[in-house]
Design a protein around this motif. Structure first.
Motif, PDB file in Angstrom:
ATOM      1  N   GLN A  54      -3.258  22.386 -15.091  1.00 43.55           N
ATOM      2  CA  GLN A  54      -2.742  21.053 -14.775  1.00 43.55           C
ATOM      3  C   GLN A  54      -2.487  20.810 -13.290  1.00 43.55           C
ATOM      4  O   GLN A  54      -2.751  19.708 -12.798  1.00 43.55           O
ATOM      5  N   PRO A  55      -1.973  21.801 -12.534  1.00 41.17           N
ATOM      6  CA  PRO A  55      -1.781  21.536 -11.095  1.00 41.17           C
ATOM      7  C   PRO A  55      -3.063  21.156 -10.369  1.00 41.17           C
ATOM      8  O   PRO A  55      -3.038  20.357  -9.428  1.00 41.17           O
ATOM      9  N   TYR A  56      -4.199  21.698 -10.792  1.00 43.34           N
ATOM     10  CA  TYR A  56      -5.467  21.344 -10.155  1.00 43.34           C
ATOM     11  C   TYR A  56      -5.817  19.881 -10.431  1.00 43.34           C
ATOM     12  O   TYR A  56      -6.292  19.168  -9.531  1.00 43.34           O
ATOM     13  N   PHE A  57      -5.606  19.435 -11.649  1.00 45.87           N
ATOM     14  CA  PHE A  57      -5.858  18.034 -11.982  1.00 45.87           C
ATOM     15  C   PHE A  57      -4.876  17.122 -11.248  1.00 45.87           C
ATOM     16  O   PHE A  57      -5.240  16.016 -10.848  1.00 45.87           O
ATOM     17  N   MET A  58      -3.628  17.575 -11.091  1.00 45.01           N
ATOM     18  CA  MET A  58      -2.658  16.794 -10.325  1.00 45.01           C
ATOM     19  C   MET A  58      -3.078  16.664  -8.870  1.00 45.01           C
ATOM     20  O   MET A  58      -2.964  15.595  -8.260  1.00 45.01           O
ATOM     21  N   LEU A  59      -3.568  17.771  -8.296  1.00 44.50           N
ATOM     22  CA  LEU A  59      -4.036  17.728  -6.906  1.00 44.50           C
ATOM     23  C   LEU A  59      -5.171  16.729  -6.763  1.00 44.50           C
ATOM     24  O   LEU A  59      -5.167  15.890  -5.852  1.00 44.50           O
ATOM     25  N   LEU A  60      -6.148  16.811  -7.669  1.00 47.18           N
ATOM     26  CA  LEU A  60      -7.273  15.870  -7.642  1.00 47.18           C
ATOM     27  C   LEU A  60      -6.793  14.432  -7.695  1.00 47.18           C
ATOM     28  O   LEU A  60      -7.174  13.596  -6.859  1.00 47.18           O
ATOM     29  N   SER A  61      -5.974  14.104  -8.692  1.00 46.49           N
ATOM     30  CA  SER A  61      -5.565  12.713  -8.901  1.00 46.49           C
ATOM     31  C   SER A  61      -4.668  12.201  -7.778  1.00 46.49           C
ATOM     32  O   SER A  61      -4.767  11.033  -7.387  1.00 46.49           O
ATOM     33  N   THR A  62      -3.824  13.062  -7.225  1.00 46.16           N
ATOM     34  CA  THR A  62      -2.924  12.630  -6.154  1.00 46.16           C
ATOM     35  C   THR A  62      -3.691  12.333  -4.875  1.00 46.16           C
ATOM     36  O   THR A  62      -3.486  11.290  -4.236  1.00 46.16           O
ATOM     37  N   ILE A  63      -4.579  13.245  -4.492  1.00 47.51           N
ATOM     38  CA  ILE A  63      -5.367  13.033  -3.273  1.00 47.51           C
ATOM     39  C   ILE A  63      -6.263  11.810  -3.422  1.00 47.51           C
ATOM     40  O   ILE A  63      -6.354  10.970  -2.517  1.00 47.51           O
ATOM     41  N   ALA A  64      -6.923  11.700  -4.566  1.00 50.46           N
ATOM     42  CA  ALA A  64      -7.788  10.534  -4.791  1.00 50.46           C
ATOM     43  C   ALA A  64      -6.979   9.245  -4.775  1.00 50.46           C
ATOM     44  O   ALA A  64      -7.430   8.225  -4.236  1.00 50.46           O
ATOM     45  N   ALA A  65      -5.788   9.273  -5.352  1.00 51.70           N
ATOM     46  CA  ALA A  65      -4.954   8.069  -5.410  1.00 51.70           C
ATOM     47  C   ALA A  65      -4.568   7.592  -4.014  1.00 51.70           C
ATOM     48  O   ALA A  65      -4.611   6.386  -3.729  1.00 51.70           O
ATOM     49  N   VAL A  66      -4.194   8.507  -3.136  1.00 49.15           N
ATOM     50  CA  VAL A  66      -3.801   8.119  -1.777  1.00 49.15           C
ATOM     51  C   VAL A  66      -4.975   7.464  -1.049  1.00 49.15           C
ATOM     52  O   VAL A  66      -4.841   6.402  -0.428  1.00 49.15           O
ATOM     53  N   GLY A  67      -6.148   8.087  -1.136  1.00 47.61           N
ATOM     54  CA  GLY A  67      -7.305   7.513  -0.465  1.00 47.61           C
ATOM     55  C   GLY A  67      -7.742   6.187  -1.061  1.00 47.61           C
ATOM     56  O   GLY A  67      -8.046   5.232  -0.335  1.00 47.61           O
ATOM     57  N   LEU A  68      -7.742   6.106  -2.395  1.00 46.53           N
ATOM     58  CA  LEU A  68      -8.256   4.906  -3.067  1.00 46.53           C
ATOM     59  C   LEU A  68      -7.305   3.719  -2.961  1.00 46.53           C
ATOM     60  O   LEU A  68      -7.753   2.572  -2.918  1.00 46.53           O
ATOM     61  N   THR A  69      -6.000   3.972  -2.917  1.00 49.71           N
ATOM     62  CA  THR A  69      -5.076   2.835  -2.783  1.00 49.71           C
ATOM     63  C   THR A  69      -5.233   2.168  -1.419  1.00 49.71           C
ATOM     64  O   THR A  69      -5.193   0.938  -1.298  1.00 49.71           O
ATOM     65  N   LEU A  70      -5.456   2.976  -0.372  1.00 55.68           N
ATOM     66  CA  LEU A  70      -5.674   2.413   0.960  1.00 55.68           C
ATOM     67  C   LEU A  70      -7.027   1.715   1.032  1.00 55.68           C
ATOM     68  O   LEU A  70      -7.149   0.632   1.619  1.00 55.68           O
ATOM     69  N   HIS A  71      -8.034   2.327   0.436  1.00 48.93           N
ATOM     70  CA  HIS A  71      -9.360   1.702   0.423  1.00 48.93           C
ATOM     71  C   HIS A  71      -9.330   0.354  -0.299  1.00 48.93           C
ATOM     72  O   HIS A  71      -9.905  -0.622   0.190  1.00 48.93           O
ATOM     73  N   THR A  72      -8.664   0.301  -1.447  1.00 46.73           N
ATOM     74  CA  THR A  72      -8.604  -0.934  -2.228  1.00 46.73           C
ATOM     75  C   THR A  72      -7.940  -2.059  -1.444  1.00 46.73           C
ATOM     76  O   THR A  72      -8.414  -3.199  -1.437  1.00 46.73           O
ATOM     77  N   GLU A  73      -6.841  -1.725  -0.776  1.00 46.25           N
ATOM     78  CA  GLU A  73      -6.141  -2.743   0.012  1.00 46.25           C
ATOM     79  C   GLU A  73      -7.048  -3.324   1.087  1.00 46.25           C
ATOM     80  O   GLU A  73      -7.168  -4.549   1.231  1.00 46.25           O
ATOM     81  N   GLY A  74      -7.709  -2.450   1.854  1.00 45.21           N
ATOM     82  CA  GLY A  74      -8.575  -2.944   2.912  1.00 45.21           C
ATOM     83  C   GLY A  74      -9.787  -3.683   2.382  1.00 45.21           C
ATOM     84  O   GLY A  74     -10.172  -4.723   2.912  1.00 45.21           O
ATOM     85  N   TYR A  75     -10.381  -3.177   1.313  1.00 40.72           N
ATOM     86  CA  TYR A  75     -11.583  -3.772   0.727  1.00 40.72           C
ATOM     87  C   TYR A  75     -11.319  -5.197   0.249  1.00 40.72           C
ATOM     88  O   TYR A  75     -12.059  -6.133   0.581  1.00 40.72           O
TER      89      TYR A  75
END
Length: 500
Positions: A54-75
C-alpha cells in the motif's frame, strides 16, 4: 477514532481549495497539496497500519495528485478562465484515490471504490457533457459493474470466516494473516472485475473509449491512477485468498492477448492520444501476466516487480496525457500528420515531451529503463532455472521493448519532425501552475529511478543500474537546459528576426 480524522481532512482540504481556486489561487494550492499529503504523513508517523504494497500505491497517487492538480488549474485557466468546477471534480477524484490506496479496512475500500466509480463518470463528462454520455454508460457497464461485483465478493467470502460485520471492520493486516482457499468459480468472480479495471480481454473495450474521449487531464487520472485500482485490488485478493491455480492460467492468456493487441494497435494509430491510449492496454497486459506468473511460481521478487511497474507506469502515463493536454493547447489537435512543429512553439513543452519519451520508451535515467531491465533479467533467470511459465512473459517484455521505441517515436515526432510547420509560430499558451505541475511530474520520474532502485537488495546488477542512472541524469538535465536556450534562438531565426 482520532486517526480517522485524516480521512475528513484529506477530502475537506482539497475540496475547499478547489472551491476557492478562482478567488484565492495561492491559498487554494496550499490547501489542495496539503490535503493530498495528509494520508502519507499519518502513515509516516505510524498512525496508519497498511499492507506491504500500500505505501507504494500511496506514493504513486500522492505524487501524481500534486502534479495533476497544478496542471489542471493551469490548463483550464487557459481554456475557460475559471476552473472551479473542473478543479473540484479532479481534486475530489484524486483525494478519493489516495484514500482508497491507504484504506485499512474492507468497509473503507468498498465505500471509496463505489464513490470513485460515480465521480469517474463526472470526470468523463467534464468537458463534453451530453456528447460523452455513451462513453460514460459504456464505462459503467463494462468496467464499473464488474469491479463492484468483485469487490463485494471479497466481503461475501470474508464474511463466511469473520462474520458479516466483523469482516468489514477487521483491518486488512488481520484479514490477510491466513489465506482462505476458494474454488474455481469463486476465484473467477474475485478477479474478473479487477482484470476488467486493468482493461483485460475480453472486457477491454471500455479502456480505449473512455481514455480517448475523456478530457486529457481526466485521461491522466484514468490511465495513471484509476487503472491501478485493479492492480491494488488484485494484491488484496491474493493476500486474503488462496485462488484456484486455473485462474492464473486464464490470467496469463488474457495478459498475452491484451498486451499483443494493445502494442500492435499503437503502431497503426495516427492520433497521438490513441497511441498513448492503446499503449496502456499493452502495459496492463504485462502487469496481468506478472500477477499470473507470481500465482504460479510464487517468487517474491515478482511481487516487487509488479509494484515497481505499477508505480512507474502510473507516473509515466499521467505525464503522457499531460503532454496531450499541451498539444491541444498549442495546436488544437493531436493528429500526428498535423503536428511536428510543437518544439518550435514551446521549448518547455519539448522538455516535458522529451522526458515522457525517455520514460515510456525505456531509456535511462528513467524508471522505464530500470523496470524493463529487471523484468528481462528476472524472467530470463526463471526460464534458465526451469520455470518455463516465465517464457511467455519474457517474450512479451522483449517484444514490448522494441514496440515502445516505435510508438514513442511517433509521440516525440509531434514536437520535432516539422512535417507541416505553420506559417508563423503561435504564442506559447501555457499557464505557470500548469508548467510547474508538468515539470514536477517530469523530473520526479528521475528521482523515482533512485527510489525504485532502493527497493531491491543490493547486488551487481543494481549497482550497475545505479551507475548508469547516475551518469545519464546530468546529461538529461543538460539536454533540457540546452532545449530552452537553443529553441528560443531557432525560433527567432525561423521568424526572420521578428519576435512572436
Amino acid at each position: 477514532m482520532l486517526v480517522k480524522t485524516y480521512v475528513i481532512l484529506a477530502i475537506l482540504l482539497p475540496v475547499t481549495g478547489a472551491l476557492i481556486v478562482d478567488s484565492y489561487p495561492r491559498l487554494s494550492k496550499v490547501l489542495r497539496i496539503l490535503g493530498f499529503l495528509i494520508p502519507g504523513l499519518f502513515f509516516l508517523v505510524g498512525m496508519i497500519e497498511l499492507l506491504w504494497f500500500q505505501p507504494y500505491f500511496m506514493l504513486l497517487s500522492t505524487i501524481a495528485a500534486v502534479g495533476l492538480t497544478l496542471h489542471t488549474e493551469g490548463y483550464y485557466k487557459v481554456i475557460y478562465g475559471k476552473v472551479m468546477y473542473q478543479q473540484l471534480v479532479m481534486d475530489t477524484m484524486l483525494s478519493l484515490i489516495i484514500l482508497l490506496f491507504s484504506s485499512e479496512t474492507l468497509i473503507e475500500a468498498i465505500t471509496l471504490w463505489i464513490v470513485l466509480e460515480l465521480v469517474s463518470v463526472l470526470l468523463i463528462l467534464m468537458e463534453k457533457g451530453y456528447e460523452n454520455y455513451p462513453v460514460a454508460i459504456k464505462y459503467l457497464v463494462f468496467c464499473a459493474t464488474p469491479g463492484d461485483i468483485s469487490i463485494l465478493s471479497i466481503w461475501v467470502l470474508a464474511s463466511q470466516k469473520y462474520g458479516f460485520i466483523e469482516s468489514l471492520l477487521t483491518p486488512f493486516t488481520e484479514l490477510s494473516a491466513t489465506s482462505m482457499s476458494v474454488g474455481i468459480l469463486e476465484s473467477l468472480i474475485l478477479v474478473i472485475g479487477f482484470l476488467t479495471k486493468l482493461g483485460q480481454f475480453p472486457l477491454h473495450s471500455w479502456l480505449p473509449t473512455a481514455h480517448y474521449h475523456a478530457p486529457s487531464p481526466g485521461s491522466s487520472v484514468i490511465s495513471g491512477l484509476l487503472l491501478k485500482m485493479g492492480a491494488f485490488s488484485l494484491f488484496i485478493v491474493i493476500s486474503m485468498f488462496s485462488l484456484n491455480p486455473a485462474v492464473f492460467y486464464i490470467m496469463m492468456a488474457q495478459g498475452i492477448i491484451t498486451s499483443v493487441y494493445g502494442y500492435l494497435m499503437t503502431t497503426v494509430q495516427t492520433d497521438v492520444k490513441r497511441v498513448i491510449v492503446y499503449s496502456s492496454l499493452g502495459h496492463m497486459g504485462v502487469v496481468t501476466m506478472l500477477f499470473a506468473l507470481y500465482g504460479l511460481v510464487r517468487e517474491p521478487i515478482i511481487q516487487t516487480l509488479i509494484v515497481v511497474y505499477v508505480v512507474y507506469h502510473g507516473i509515466a502515463k499521467a505525464l503522457g496525457f499531460v503532454n496531450i493536454s499541451i498539444m491541444e493547447q498549442l495546436a488544437n489537435t493531436h493528429e500526428l500528420y498535423k503536428l511536428g512543429f510543437l518544439g518550435l512553439v514551446s521549448p518547455n513543452a519539448l522538455n516535458i515531451a522529451f522526458l515522457t519519451f525517455l520514460n515510456l520508451a525505456g531509456f535511462p535515467p528513467t524508471p522505464g529503463f530500470i523496470v524493463k531491465f529487471l523484468l528481462i533479467l528476472t524472467t530470463l533467470s526463471l526460464v534458465l532455472t526451469g520455470s518455463l511459465l516465465a517464457l511467455p512473459v519474457l517474450a512479451i517484455i522483449s517484444f514490448s521493448t522494441v514496440i515502445t521505441v516505435i510508438y514513442m517515436s511517433k509521440f516525440i515526432a509531434a514536437y520535432t519532425s516539422s512535417i507541416k510547420p505553420p506559417l508563423k509560430i503561435p504564442p506559447e499558451n501555457l499557464n505557470n501552475p500548469e508548467l510547474v505541475g508538468d515539470y514536477f511530474l517530469s523530473f520526479f520520474t528521475i528521482v523515482l529511478s533512485y527510489l525504485l532502485l532502493s527497493v531491491f537488495p543490493a547486488d551487481f546488477w543494481i549497482y550497475t543500474l545505479l551507475i548508469i542512472i547516475a551518469l545519464t541524469t546530468p546529461l538529461t538535465i543538460l539536454i533540457c537546459v540546452r532545449n530552452l536556450r537553443e529553441i528560443r534562438e531557432e525560433k527567432q531565426q525561423w521568424l526572420s528576426g521578428v519576435e512572436a
